[in-house]
Design a protein around this motif. Structure first.
Motif: not given
Length: 324
Positions: A173-179, A212-214, A218-221
């Motif tokens: 939730f900070t950086k999308q590549t942190m897998w 991510y759902a929240l 909040l941003t309406r997608g």
């Protein structure tokens, strides 16, 4: 060790001087400050592209939330974001040394090995470039390394593995590549602790999905356009080889030490997996718009394995609950 201590002191001196510098030293700094201010003013940082001004926020908002709190307590200057980056860098160095210490039996004079492992991280030009600028990368790596550290702690601390999975979710939730960290932990769990796999997936999955759902709610997608569509850049393999050529020129000397480190840590499957996935995701440096910040996590892993290699003369590899 004296030389790497000087590198670290130089990094601190450079970073502390930069804290008070009132102007941007990276093109991302003022946009990041602007996003933090937008949050404080109850504005969305993921704005629609149907109206002007057209803005892009490429990363999830955890760093922006932390940054906004600091700005609320002080003022909208680069100082707070740079301080977050510097403290995260110091935390990364501490975790590198701690991971080496807890995976290797250190005795007597060999106690310098984990300290040197952490100091090594400060010697890289990549660390100097990203140690104290307003970017998300350092705090993301700090969260991932914290997860690896907690997961490899003795399992009688029941909350360690659960908190590790939550930290993996926060890193994403900070950086999308942190897998790299979550994949390593979940695969290791599937191999050696299958009875715990569903619970760790639950903690990790619930953290990621709920956050991510929240955000989407909040941003309406609209956040999807910023976090996914705006990051679907083509790969430039010429740029990839250019970056890795420089990486090889500067750090090829670590390769034999990494091989020894792999041997020393051969019983620690989760660290071997972490190294593998950190390398795989570092390939994203080939994406147009990427830079050396995409190999910072890999550099942290290199420091861990070099530290393990330096302990090889002791010929005492940790076993039991520490070797995961």
């Amino acid at each position: 060790m004296f030389l790497y201590s000087l590198y670290t002191l130089g990094l601190l001196q450079h970073s502390l001087r930069l804290l008070a510098y009132p102007f941007a030293v990276d093109y991302v700094e003022w946009p990041e400050i602007s996003r933090a201010v937008q949050l404080l003013e109850n504005q969305t940082i993921y704005s629609s592209w149907d109206t002007f001004p057209l803005r892009v926020a490429n990363y999830p908002p955890l760093f922006t939330f932390v940054h906004a709190i600091g700005i609320w307590l002080t003022s909208p200057t680069p100082m707070i974001g740079r301080l977050i980056a510097l403290l995260s860098t110091m935390g990364i160095m501490l975790l590198i040394g701690s991971i080496v210490k807890y995976h290797i039996s250190i005795k007597g004079k060999w106690i310098f090995v984990p300290i040197l492992s952490g100091l090594l991280y400060a010697s890289s030009h990549m660390t100097w470039l990203w140690s104290s600028i307003v970017r998300v990368d350092n705090i993301a790596i700090l969260l991932s390394l914290s997860a690896i550290y907690l997961y490899t702690m003795p399992k009688e601390h029941v909350w360690n593995s659960k908190m590790a999975m939550i930290l993996c979710g926060l890193a994403l939730f900070t950086k999308q590549t942190m897998w790299a960290a979550p994949l390593s932990i979940l695969i290791h769990t599937g191999i050696s602790e299958r009875e715990h796999l569903k619970y760790r997936i639950l903690y990790f999955g619930s953290t990621v999905v709920s956050l991510y759902a929240l955000l989407m709610l909040l941003t309406r997608g609209v956040a999807y356009n910023h976090l996914v569509i705006a990051n679907m850049n083509p790969f430039d393999w010429d740029m990839f080889f250019a970056f890795w050529r420089d990486f090889w020129i500067l750090y090829h000397w670590t390769l034999p030490l990494i091989v020894v480190g792999v041997f020393v840590l051969r019983q620690s499957i989760v660290l071997l997996l972490y190294a593998f996935f950190a390398f795989i995701f570092s390939i994203s440096i080939a994406k147009v718009g990427s830079s050396l910040n995409y190999v910072l996590e890999l550099w942290a892993v290199v420091c861990i394995f070099v530290g393990a290699a330096l302990s090889f003369p002791t010929l005492s590899i940790s076993t039991g609950s520490w070797s995961v």
